[in-house]
Design a protein around this motif. Structure first.
Motif, PDB file in Angstrom:
ATOM      1  N   LYS A   1       0.811  -1.213   0.000  1.00 38.20           N
ATOM      2  CA  LYS A   1       0.000   0.000   0.000  1.00 38.20           C
ATOM      3  C   LYS A   1       0.844   1.263   0.000  1.00 38.20           C
ATOM      4  O   LYS A   1       0.384   2.314  -0.415  1.00 38.20           O
ATOM      5  CB  LYS A   1      -0.932   0.005   1.207  1.00 38.20           C
ATOM      6  CG  LYS A   1      -1.966  -1.089   1.144  1.00 38.20           C
ATOM      7  CD  LYS A   1      -2.830  -1.072   2.377  1.00 38.20           C
ATOM      8  CE  LYS A   1      -3.811  -2.232   2.341  1.00 38.20           C
ATOM      9  NZ  LYS A   1      -4.596  -2.299   3.564  1.00 38.20           N
ATOM     10  N   THR A   2       2.067   1.189   0.478  1.00 39.85           N
ATOM     11  CA  THR A   2       2.930   2.376   0.502  1.00 39.85           C
ATOM     12  C   THR A   2       4.239   2.137  -0.231  1.00 39.85           C
ATOM     13  O   THR A   2       5.217   2.833  -0.002  1.00 39.85           O
ATOM     14  CB  THR A   2       3.245   2.797   1.944  1.00 39.85           C
ATOM     15  OG1 THR A   2       3.916   1.722   2.593  1.00 39.85           O
ATOM     16  CG2 THR A   2       2.018   3.203   2.699  1.00 39.85           C
ATOM     17  N   ARG A   3       4.276   1.209  -1.118  1.00 39.38           N
ATOM     18  CA  ARG A   3       5.518   0.877  -1.806  1.00 39.38           C
ATOM     19  C   ARG A   3       6.086   2.071  -2.570  1.00 39.38           C
ATOM     20  O   ARG A   3       7.276   2.316  -2.570  1.00 39.38           O
ATOM     21  CB  ARG A   3       5.288  -0.293  -2.748  1.00 39.38           C
ATOM     22  CG  ARG A   3       6.567  -0.830  -3.334  1.00 39.38           C
ATOM     23  CD  ARG A   3       6.352  -2.133  -4.053  1.00 39.38           C
ATOM     24  NE  ARG A   3       6.021  -3.162  -3.075  1.00 39.38           N
ATOM     25  CZ  ARG A   3       5.118  -4.103  -3.266  1.00 39.38           C
ATOM     26  NH1 ARG A   3       4.432  -4.143  -4.381  1.00 39.38           N
ATOM     27  NH2 ARG A   3       4.870  -4.997  -2.357  1.00 39.38           N
ATOM     28  N   ARG A   4       5.227   2.860  -3.204  1.00 37.87           N
ATOM     29  CA  ARG A   4       5.715   3.986  -4.006  1.00 37.87           C
ATOM     30  C   ARG A   4       5.762   5.294  -3.225  1.00 37.87           C
ATOM     31  O   ARG A   4       6.317   6.268  -3.703  1.00 37.87           O
ATOM     32  CB  ARG A   4       4.834   4.146  -5.233  1.00 37.87           C
ATOM     33  CG  ARG A   4       4.965   2.977  -6.175  1.00 37.87           C
ATOM     34  CD  ARG A   4       4.202   3.200  -7.460  1.00 37.87           C
ATOM     35  NE  ARG A   4       4.236   2.002  -8.263  1.00 37.87           N
ATOM     36  CZ  ARG A   4       3.186   1.283  -8.576  1.00 37.87           C
ATOM     37  NH1 ARG A   4       1.995   1.645  -8.157  1.00 37.87           N
ATOM     38  NH2 ARG A   4       3.304   0.200  -9.306  1.00 37.87           N
ATOM     39  N   CYS A   5       5.151   5.350  -2.061  1.00 37.18           N
ATOM     40  CA  CYS A   5       5.117   6.593  -1.292  1.00 37.18           C
ATOM     41  C   CYS A   5       6.486   6.889  -0.683  1.00 37.18           C
ATOM     42  O   CYS A   5       7.154   6.000  -0.180  1.00 37.18           O
ATOM     43  CB  CYS A   5       4.074   6.529  -0.184  1.00 37.18           C
ATOM     44  SG  CYS A   5       2.388   6.656  -0.811  1.00 37.18           S
ATOM     45  N   ARG A   6       6.865   8.162  -0.733  1.00 42.80           N
ATOM     46  CA  ARG A   6       8.106   8.630  -0.132  1.00 42.80           C
ATOM     47  C   ARG A   6       7.767   9.835   0.742  1.00 42.80           C
ATOM     48  O   ARG A   6       7.699  10.957   0.282  1.00 42.80           O
ATOM     49  CB  ARG A   6       9.119   9.040  -1.213  1.00 42.80           C
ATOM     50  CG  ARG A   6       9.509   7.938  -2.149  1.00 42.80           C
ATOM     51  CD  ARG A   6      10.352   6.885  -1.423  1.00 42.80           C
ATOM     52  NE  ARG A   6      10.690   5.798  -2.311  1.00 42.80           N
ATOM     53  CZ  ARG A   6      10.266   4.561  -2.173  1.00 42.80           C
ATOM     54  NH1 ARG A   6       9.465   4.255  -1.183  1.00 42.80           N
ATOM     55  NH2 ARG A   6      10.623   3.620  -3.006  1.00 42.80           N
ATOM     56  N   TRP A   7       7.508   9.560   2.009  1.00 43.36           N
ATOM     57  CA  TRP A   7       7.065  10.603   2.936  1.00 43.36           C
ATOM     58  C   TRP A   7       8.241  11.420   3.427  1.00 43.36           C
ATOM     59  O   TRP A   7       9.280  10.894   3.790  1.00 43.36           O
ATOM     60  CB  TRP A   7       6.340   9.971   4.117  1.00 43.36           C
ATOM     61  CG  TRP A   7       5.044   9.344   3.716  1.00 43.36           C
ATOM     62  CD1 TRP A   7       4.814   8.023   3.503  1.00 43.36           C
ATOM     63  CD2 TRP A   7       3.816  10.012   3.459  1.00 43.36           C
ATOM     64  NE1 TRP A   7       3.518   7.827   3.130  1.00 43.36           N
ATOM     65  CE2 TRP A   7       2.875   9.036   3.093  1.00 43.36           C
ATOM     66  CE3 TRP A   7       3.422  11.339   3.499  1.00 43.36           C
ATOM     67  CZ2 TRP A   7       1.563   9.350   2.777  1.00 43.36           C
ATOM     68  CZ3 TRP A   7       2.110  11.656   3.184  1.00 43.36           C
ATOM     69  CH2 TRP A   7       1.192  10.658   2.835  1.00 43.36           C
ATOM     70  N   ARG A   8       8.043  12.741   3.437  1.00 42.05           N
ATOM     71  CA  ARG A   8       9.034  13.673   3.963  1.00 42.05           C
ATOM     72  C   ARG A   8       8.366  14.560   5.005  1.00 42.05           C
ATOM     73  O   ARG A   8       7.233  14.992   4.850  1.00 42.05           O
ATOM     74  CB  ARG A   8       9.620  14.553   2.852  1.00 42.05           C
ATOM     75  CG  ARG A   8      10.387  13.778   1.803  1.00 42.05           C
ATOM     76  CD  ARG A   8      11.602  13.082   2.403  1.00 42.05           C
ATOM     77  NE  ARG A   8      12.351  12.360   1.399  1.00 42.05           N
ATOM     78  CZ  ARG A   8      12.295  11.048   1.204  1.00 42.05           C
ATOM     79  NH1 ARG A   8      11.512  10.314   1.951  1.00 42.05           N
ATOM     80  NH2 ARG A   8      13.020  10.470   0.286  1.00 42.05           N
ATOM     81  N   GLU A   9       9.101  14.843   6.052  1.00 41.45           N
ATOM     82  CA  GLU A   9       8.595  15.642   7.170  1.00 41.45           C
ATOM     83  C   GLU A   9       9.029  17.094   6.986  1.00 41.45           C
ATOM     84  O   GLU A   9      10.166  17.372   6.621  1.00 41.45           O
ATOM     85  CB  GLU A   9       9.190  15.058   8.449  1.00 41.45           C
ATOM     86  CG  GLU A   9       8.788  15.730   9.696  1.00 41.45           C
ATOM     87  CD  GLU A   9       9.406  15.045  10.902  1.00 41.45           C
ATOM     88  OE1 GLU A   9       9.104  15.487  12.007  1.00 41.45           O
ATOM     89  OE2 GLU A   9      10.192  14.097  10.751  1.00 41.45           O
ATOM     90  N   ASP A  10       8.119  18.031   7.220  1.00 42.32           N
ATOM     91  CA  ASP A  10       8.423  19.457   7.154  1.00 42.32           C
ATOM     92  C   ASP A  10       8.055  20.070   8.500  1.00 42.32           C
ATOM     93  O   ASP A  10       6.895  20.383   8.752  1.00 42.32           O
ATOM     94  CB  ASP A  10       7.647  20.119   6.015  1.00 42.32           C
ATOM     95  CG  ASP A  10       8.002  21.583   5.847  1.00 42.32           C
ATOM     96  OD1 ASP A  10       8.867  22.083   6.601  1.00 42.32           O
ATOM     97  OD2 ASP A  10       7.413  22.231   4.965  1.00 42.32           O
ATOM     98  N   ARG A  11       9.034  20.249   9.349  1.00 47.52           N
ATOM     99  CA  ARG A  11       8.773  20.720  10.715  1.00 47.52           C
ATOM    100  C   ARG A  11       8.363  22.185  10.770  1.00 47.52           C
ATOM    101  O   ARG A  11       7.839  22.628  11.780  1.00 47.52           O
ATOM    102  CB  ARG A  11      10.002  20.483  11.580  1.00 47.52           C
ATOM    103  CG  ARG A  11      10.259  19.017  11.791  1.00 47.52           C
ATOM    104  CD  ARG A  11      11.383  18.792  12.741  1.00 47.52           C
ATOM    105  NE  ARG A  11      11.618  17.357  12.869  1.00 47.52           N
ATOM    106  CZ  ARG A  11      12.552  16.839  13.606  1.00 47.52           C
ATOM    107  NH1 ARG A  11      13.370  17.614  14.288  1.00 47.52           N
ATOM    108  NH2 ARG A  11      12.698  15.540  13.672  1.00 47.52           N
TER     109      ARG A  11
END
Length: 68
Positions: free
Chosen positions: A21-31
């Motif tokens: 379900k998240t194989r292609r997702c690349r999550w980035r955090e923006d504080r």
């Protein structure tokens, strides 16, 4: 032969335990966009945006969900 069998077993285990379900997702955090203790996350692949309370990326793809 033993190395080939080990590689085959490792590949099968990787397929079984990977999260499709998240194989292609690349999550980035923006504080800089955090709000009220929740972390802002944005997916580079699908453009989904969300806030998480635990500071970890979502476990599912949110590309079809309304943007936060």
């Amino acid at each position: 032969m033993i190395i080939l069998a080990g590689l085959l077993i490792a590949f099968v285990l990787l397929l079984i335990f990977s999260n499709g379900k998240t194989r292609r997702c690349r999550w980035r955090e923006d504080r800089t966009r955090d709000e009220g203790g929740a972390r802002y996350m944005r997916c580079l692949a699908c453009g989904a945006e969300t806030f998480t309370k635990n500071g970890k990326p979502p476990k599912i793809c949110l590309s079809g969900a309304p943007k936060a």
